[in-house]
Design a protein around this motif. Structure first.
Motif, PDB file in Angstrom:
ATOM      1  N   LYS A  87      33.479  42.465  47.248  1.00 22.96           N
ATOM      2  CA  LYS A  87      33.676  43.474  46.195  1.00 22.96           C
ATOM      3  C   LYS A  87      35.084  43.244  45.643  1.00 22.96           C
ATOM      4  CE  LYS A  87      31.969  48.082  45.724  1.00 22.96           C
ATOM      5  NZ  LYS A  87      31.297  49.114  46.473  1.00 22.96           N
ATOM      6  N   LEU A  88      35.200  43.031  44.341  1.00 24.43           N
ATOM      7  CA  LEU A  88      36.520  42.759  43.769  1.00 24.43           C
ATOM      8  C   LEU A  88      37.095  44.054  43.207  1.00 24.43           C
ATOM      9  CD1 LEU A  88      35.710  39.389  41.983  1.00 24.43           C
ATOM     10  CD2 LEU A  88      36.540  39.768  44.306  1.00 24.43           C
ATOM     11  N   SER A  89      38.342  44.344  43.595  1.00 25.00           N
ATOM     12  CA  SER A  89      38.919  45.642  43.223  1.00 25.00           C
ATOM     13  C   SER A  89      39.293  45.691  41.740  1.00 25.00           C
ATOM     14  CB  SER A  89      40.120  45.969  44.104  1.00 25.00           C
ATOM     15  OG  SER A  89      40.977  44.860  44.129  1.00 25.00           O
ATOM     16  N   GLU A  90      39.808  44.609  41.203  1.00 23.81           N
ATOM     17  CA  GLU A  90      40.219  44.586  39.797  1.00 23.81           C
ATOM     18  C   GLU A  90      39.000  44.527  38.884  1.00 23.81           C
ATOM     19  OE1 GLU A  90      43.642  43.978  38.306  1.00 23.81           O
ATOM     20  OE2 GLU A  90      43.824  45.230  40.106  1.00 23.81           O
ATOM     21  N   GLY A  91      39.125  45.003  37.677  1.00 29.55           N
ATOM     22  CA  GLY A  91      38.078  44.815  36.673  1.00 29.55           C
ATOM     23  C   GLY A  91      38.507  43.711  35.714  1.00 29.55           C
ATOM     24  N   PRO A  92      38.323  42.451  36.101  1.00 33.86           N
ATOM     25  CA  PRO A  92      38.870  41.378  35.273  1.00 33.86           C
ATOM     26  C   PRO A  92      38.067  41.188  33.981  1.00 33.86           C
ATOM     27  CG  PRO A  92      37.692  40.482  37.141  1.00 33.86           C
ATOM     28  CD  PRO A  92      37.530  41.960  37.212  1.00 33.86           C
ATOM     29  N   THR A  93      38.611  40.388  33.107  1.00 39.36           N
ATOM     30  CA  THR A  93      38.010  40.219  31.777  1.00 39.36           C
ATOM     31  C   THR A  93      36.933  39.130  31.771  1.00 39.36           C
ATOM     32  OG1 THR A  93      39.776  38.674  31.303  1.00 39.36           O
ATOM     33  CG2 THR A  93      40.079  40.948  30.531  1.00 39.36           C
ATOM     34  N   ALA A  94      36.181  39.045  32.836  1.00 38.31           N
ATOM     35  CA  ALA A  94      35.144  38.018  32.922  1.00 38.31           C
ATOM     36  C   ALA A  94      33.990  38.351  31.966  1.00 38.31           C
ATOM     37  CB  ALA A  94      34.624  37.941  34.348  1.00 38.31           C
ATOM     38  N   VAL A  95      33.375  37.319  31.360  1.00 42.92           N
ATOM     39  CA  VAL A  95      32.221  37.566  30.481  1.00 42.92           C
ATOM     40  C   VAL A  95      30.929  37.700  31.292  1.00 42.92           C
ATOM     41  CG1 VAL A  95      33.240  36.441  28.458  1.00 42.92           C
ATOM     42  CG2 VAL A  95      31.823  35.093  30.024  1.00 42.92           C
TER      43      VAL A  95
END
Ligand code: TXA
Ligand code: MG
Length: 352
Positions: free
Chosen positions: A280-288
């Motif tokens: 589970k990744l904590s950041e909300g990255p700008t991945a498409v």
């Protein structure tokens, strides 16, 4: 070895007119008729979808090679539904094969045995051996029984591309090159069968897959060796030298715990990147594209090829993919991921 199971012949959501036309429930008989007449039928197995033709009909088998753009030196797997069919395909069934059949058939294990003269050389790319398996899927078994002879089938993708685990992937990838598609919904295992060579010396795994090396060793109470590209398996399983599973984007492998630095780098690069992870990744990255597959390695295997195809549709340029330990089905997952990332087979011919 025949263990019929109830599963519905479902209709997948139609994404194209061609798919709607082909993938109707109840179309099994039509698939049988097309195969009998020498056509090509895609069908579900427990591993991935196969592209089938009558195994004893060399002209039908040649159509598989041209539909896939498959090099003629890459042999096919023959699918059987009974012991009588196995005896037609293989000249000799050694005791170790009997043990493996008792333990794993029907199931995701392919045995390389001595080829009988009934199998046309084109099926085995001219080798004196033949790869054979009994799939654990009611539609596949009903199809083979209906045709009344073994069915040769590679995975139903264009050569070099990820294997399809849903009927709609086959429709999108193969288009008019396939005469009929049987829809069994998503495949349960998601990676292809384990290929074990029993023709020379101790058993050797030529391709890791749905049955683990650990389980094989337990079943035969004997050490099995693992083939590697550039090693003996390349000569014994010609297909392994080609680049495989290649989506239309780059793949970077991220070890568990390596996400923070991998993401920081990609956020700066400005690339359209995607994420396929277990953590589970904590950041909300700008991945498409961002897909997390929770659960163990079997769940990851089941969803892997479909995720590569989805990421492609999302238009990613680079997919960051979390690695798994190379044990159990993790060995098959990492084999596919390293090939998709072209860490294996980089120096060999790339096929389309
Ligand atoms: O799960 C599967 O195995 C799927 C489903 C459809 O059954 N089939 C599949 O087929 O993955 P394909 O063609 O994509 O992969 C067959 C592999 C190739 O690596 C090929 O080189 C190897 O099996 N193979 C086939 N015949 C062989 C033989 N006689 N000796 C050594 N390797 C062989
Ligand atoms: Mg394949």
């Amino acid at each position: 070895m025949e263990r019929p199971k109830k599963r519905k012949n479902r209709t997948a959501p139609a994404r194209s007119e061609g798919h709607e036309r082909r993938a109707r429930a109840g179309s099994l008989q039509k698939g049988i008729d097309i195969l009998k007449r020498g056509g090509l039928v895609a069908f579900p197995t427990e591993t991935v979808y196969g592209l089938g033709a009558k195994a004893f009909d060399p002209e039908a088998v040649m159509k598989i090679f041209s539909a896939k753009g498959r090099p003629a030196d890459n042999p096919l797997i023959v699918h059987v539904a009974s012991r009588a069919q196995l005896r037609l395909v293989a000249d000799e069934i050694p005791p170790v094969a009997e043990k493996l059949i008792a333990a794993f058939w029907p199931g995701p294990l392919t045995l390389v045995l001595r080829r009988s003269s009934k199998v046309p050389p084109v099926v085995s790319a001219g080798l004196g051996t033949v790869a054979v398996r009994c799939p654990d899927h009611p539609i596949a078994l009903a199809l083979i029984r209906g045709v009344g002879e073994p069915v040769a089938a590679p995975s139903a993708n264009r050569s070099g591309r990820p294997s399809p685990t849903r009927a709609e992937h086959v429709a999108e990838e193969m288009g008019e090159a396939v005469d009929w598609i049987l829809d069994g919904g998503p495949c349960r295992v998601g990676v292809e069968s384990t290929v074990v060579d029993l023709t020379e010396g101790p058993p050797r795994i030529l391709r890791p897959g749905g049955v683990t090396a650990e389980a094989i060793q337990r079943a035969i109470d004997e050490k099995v060796s693992l083939g590697s590209v550039g090693g003996p398996s390349e000569a014994r399983s010609p297909g392994m030298k080609y680049r495989h599973y290649a989506p239309r984007f780059k793949i970077a492998l991220v070890p568990p715990g390596g996400w923070n630095s991998a993401l920081a780098k990609e956020e700066r690069s400005g690339k359209r990147f995607g994420i396929l992870c277990r953590e589970k990744l904590s950041e909300g990255p700008t991945a498409v594209y961002h897909r997390r597959i929770a659960g163990g390695a079997p769940a990851y295997a089941q969803a892997l090829f479909a995720a590569l195809i989805e990421a492609e549709a999302a238009g990613v340029e680079l997919l960051l993919v979390e690695t798994v330990p190379k044990k159990g089905v993790g060995a098959a997952i990492m084999d596919r991921l390293e090939r998709a990332a072209a860490k294996i087979g980089r120096r060999t011919i790339e096929v389309q």
